[in-house]
Design an enzyme around this catalytic site. Structure first.
Site, PDB file in Angstrom:
ATOM      1  N   HIS A 155      -9.931   2.534   3.010  1.00 56.59           N
ATOM      2  CA  HIS A 155     -10.176   1.474   3.756  1.00 56.59           C
ATOM      3  C   HIS A 155     -11.675   1.363   4.332  1.00 56.59           C
ATOM      4  O   HIS A 155     -12.151   0.396   4.781  1.00 56.59           O
ATOM      5  CB  HIS A 155      -9.201   1.468   5.200  1.00 56.59           C
ATOM      6  CG  HIS A 155      -8.963  -0.026   5.534  1.00 56.59           C
ATOM      7  ND1 HIS A 155      -9.653  -1.074   5.691  1.00 56.59           N
ATOM      8  CD2 HIS A 155      -7.849  -0.253   6.146  1.00 56.59           C
ATOM      9  CE1 HIS A 155      -8.786  -2.013   5.963  1.00 56.59           C
ATOM     10  NE2 HIS A 155      -7.840  -1.741   6.367  1.00 56.59           N
ATOM     11  N   ASP A 372      -2.671  -7.504 -15.504  1.00 62.74           N
ATOM     12  CA  ASP A 372      -2.004  -7.403 -16.762  1.00 62.74           C
ATOM     13  C   ASP A 372      -3.007  -6.349 -17.423  1.00 62.74           C
ATOM     14  O   ASP A 372      -4.116  -6.640 -17.707  1.00 62.74           O
ATOM     15  CB  ASP A 372      -2.205  -8.591 -17.651  1.00 62.74           C
ATOM     16  CG  ASP A 372      -1.417  -8.648 -18.924  1.00 62.74           C
ATOM     17  OD1 ASP A 372      -1.332  -7.428 -19.271  1.00 62.74           O
ATOM     18  OD2 ASP A 372      -1.212  -9.714 -19.373  1.00 62.74           O
TER      19      ASP A 372
END
Length: 436
Positions: A155, A372
């Site tokens: 983060h 994908d």
């Protein structure tokens, strides 16, 4: 199914395919990055494949494409030096391969928060984990041939939008489909770093970090959300968004549970909502800007009788006021629009007289479409690891019209929350992934 057996097959560092130029060896964090907590953002991607003969090829494909992607995202292959910079030393991203003892379908029947955590490469609930390696990946191989990718990105350099950009870039590289994504490293020019005396919000030291809390999953399908939205309009909100509507219902039911357990119908309550500021600042920022471009606002339930339309109106007022402030002047001149809600939330967390809930929505990120890697879109995407009590996480379902939520509450509040009939009229408690 609270535990599964995971055998580590291999662990290595994936280095960039090309060395980082000497002038880019130090990556300076912006003020927004400095204020971000020292944690990791988790993501889980699940794929159903049954072709065991292609397994070796998929493993090679993942590693090779990750190496190529890290050349463009060079800080992700470095090490967090301190709260001001990343050493882009090309030490690489941590890449773990693991064999899982069960079938992927066993995970998807009734996803369990404790099980999902085991599929991640590190413990994302530990704040001290947020130092050192920037990117951790774990490729989990199931007995059926299915794959689960667990990804944890620091983060200190990234928000959810950055993680989404990285996944899209990695997947495009792996599949050879689509354009290569070129990240934009412009945070320092927007919010220059400062020598801040206050460390990033130390949530680990606050009472919100309650180990006696429970995380559960609730799914709202599209038709139920449409029905719920008919109850959301008010004088100030003619048409509510699906995120506003679902967040307001969860907030209402959580508030009801807390007030019942405290024996007070007027206990104060507030909801802290994160905001992607990329298209809300002056000037607007490109979507592929890397860093913590996150703002927030706090909505309050002022009345003892909190109704859905009233809570939706408070959420809408909060985002509208935030947007007005964000467009006043460049962030480089005034960071108060970001800092003030954070400081107010920290003050609220130390109060015994009210409840503060935190809500994060990833509904705007097309992770199903973007992830994908060459063997099809994921059957399920999740980041159901709320790190602390009173936190809510929202994500689109695969079809795009529904919302999957993970809610973490105290054990006492969850007992009432999960049985709330108003909630269950619109949400299903932990349904199978195959059911929607």
């Amino acid at each position: 199914m609270a535990t599964i057996e995971i055998g580590i097959i291999a662990k290595e560092s994936i280095k960039p395919s090309s060395p980082t130029p000497i002038q880019l060896k130090t990556f300076n964090l912006s003020l927004l990055d400095q204020l971000a907590p020292a944690t990791y953002i988790p993501l889980l991607l699940f794929y159903t494949t049954s072709d065991h003969t292609a397994a070796a090829g998929r493993r090679l494909q993942l590693k090779k494409s990750l190496s190529e992607t890290l050349t463009r995202f060079h800080p992700f292959a470095g090490r967090i030096k301190d709260n001001s910079s990343i050493d882009c030393n090309d030490d690489g991203a941590s890449f773990t391969e693991a064999q899982v003892s069960c079938l992927l379908s066993d995970i998807l029947k009734a996803p369990d928060h404790e099980v999902l955590k085991q599929l991640l490469p590190i413990n994302c609930e530990a704040f001290l984990e947020g130092r050192g390696c920037v990117l951790h990946v774990q490729a989990n191989y199931f007995k059926c041939g299915g794959i689960g990718l667990g990804i944890c990105l620091s983060h200190k350099i990234a928000d959810a939008a950055t993680l989404s950009t990285f996944i899209r870039s990695w997947a495009n590289t792996a599949s050879g489909i689509g354009q290569k994504v070129c990240p934009i490293f412009n945070t320092v020019s927007i919010t220059p770093p400062r020598d801040i005396s206050m460390t990033p919000p130390a949530l680990e030291n606050l009472k919100i970090r309650d180990d006696k809390s429970v995380t559960k999953r609730f799914v709202f399908n599209g038709s139920k959300i449409a029905a719920l939205k008919t109850k959301a309009p008010s004088m100030s909100v003619k048409q509510a968004t699906k995120v506003e509507t679902v967040a307001a219902l969860i907030w209402k039911c959580a508030m009801k549970a807390s007030r019942t357990n405290f024996g007070s119908s007027s206990r104060l309550s507030a909801l802290y909502q994160n905001v992607n500021i990329r298209n809300r600042t002056v000037p607007p920022l490109p979507n592929d800007s890397v860093g913590n471009f996150i703002g927030s606002f706090i909505a309050r339930a002022e009345d003892a009788e909190a109704e859905l339309h009233g809570l939706v109106a408070e959420l809408r007022k909060g985002i509208e006021e935030f947007c007005k402030k964000a467009k006043r002047l460049p962030l480089s001149e005034d960071i108060s629009v970001i800092c003030e809600p954070q400081m107010e939330a920290l003050r609220m967390l130390t109060s015994d007289d009210m409840d503060l809930y935190a809500c994060t929505s990833w509904c705007r990120f097309p992770l199903y479409e973007a992830a994908d890697f060459g063997w099809g879109k994921p059957i399920w995407v999740s980041s159901g690891i709320p790190p602390a009590k009173n936190m809510v996480f929202l994500m689109d379902t695969k079809g795009g019209d529904g919302i999957e939520s993970w809610v973490r509450l105290s054990q006492e509040d969850m007992k009432l929350f999960e049985c709330d009939q108003e909630l269950l009229a619109y949400a299903s408690l932990n349904p199978s992934i195959a059911s929607y």
